[in-house]
Enzyme design. Structure first.
Site, PDB file in Angstrom:
ATOM      1  N   LEU A  47       0.704  -1.166   0.038  1.00  0.00           N
ATOM      2  CA  LEU A  47      -0.060  -0.100   0.037  1.00  0.00           C
ATOM      3  C   LEU A  47       0.814   1.277  -0.016  1.00  0.00           C
ATOM      4  CD1 LEU A  47      -2.800   1.313   0.275  1.00  0.00           C
ATOM      5  CD2 LEU A  47      -2.584   1.158   2.519  1.00  0.00           C
ATOM      6  N   HIS A  48       0.510   2.244  -0.916  1.00  0.00           N
ATOM      7  CA  HIS A  48       1.378   3.462  -1.080  1.00  0.00           C
ATOM      8  C   HIS A  48       0.418   4.106  -1.848  1.00  0.00           C
ATOM      9  CE1 HIS A  48       2.822   1.404  -4.750  1.00  0.00           C
ATOM     10  NE2 HIS A  48       3.137   2.509  -5.120  1.00  0.00           N
ATOM     11  N   PHE A  49       0.680   5.598  -1.677  1.00  0.00           N
ATOM     12  CA  PHE A  49       0.138   6.510  -2.440  1.00  0.00           C
ATOM     13  C   PHE A  49       0.843   7.553  -3.315  1.00  0.00           C
ATOM     14  CE2 PHE A  49      -2.758   5.379   0.823  1.00  0.00           C
ATOM     15  CZ  PHE A  49      -4.101   5.772   0.643  1.00  0.00           C
TER      16      PHE A  49
END
Length: 94
Positions: A57-59
């Site tokens: 998970l990363h943005f």
């Protein structure tokens, strides 16, 4: 990126997401100011069919400027010196 491991948004701990999005907001605000951007795009991809190529998970926080189209991700790494300078600018704004 949250401390608790997750492949993407679909399997992330809901309790951690509030803390994660607060950090994303802080970085987006700093990015807009640091780069004198007109706006900011925040992107997050889930599974290969959704565009995800790094499976945690990363943005993506992307400063945006009027009249400049968002280019598709090429997969090529930007110049390391340019990235280091941009990171220093963002750190100073934080």
């Amino acid at each position: 990126m949250p401390k608790a491991a997750s492949r993407n948004l679909l399997d992330a701990d809901p309790a951690a997401l509030g803390r994660v999005i607060a950090v994303v907001q802080k970085i987006a605000i700093a990015s807009k100011a640091a780069f004198a951007a007109d706006g900011v795009t925040v992107m997050q991809f889930n599974e290969a069919a959704g565009g995800q190529s790094v499976f945690h998970l990363h943005f993506h926080v992307i400063p945006r400027f009027e009249g400049v189209a968002l280019r598709p991700h090429s997969g090529a790494m930007a110049d390391h010196a340019e990235l280091a300078a941009q990171a220093a600018t963002l750190r100073a704004a934080l």
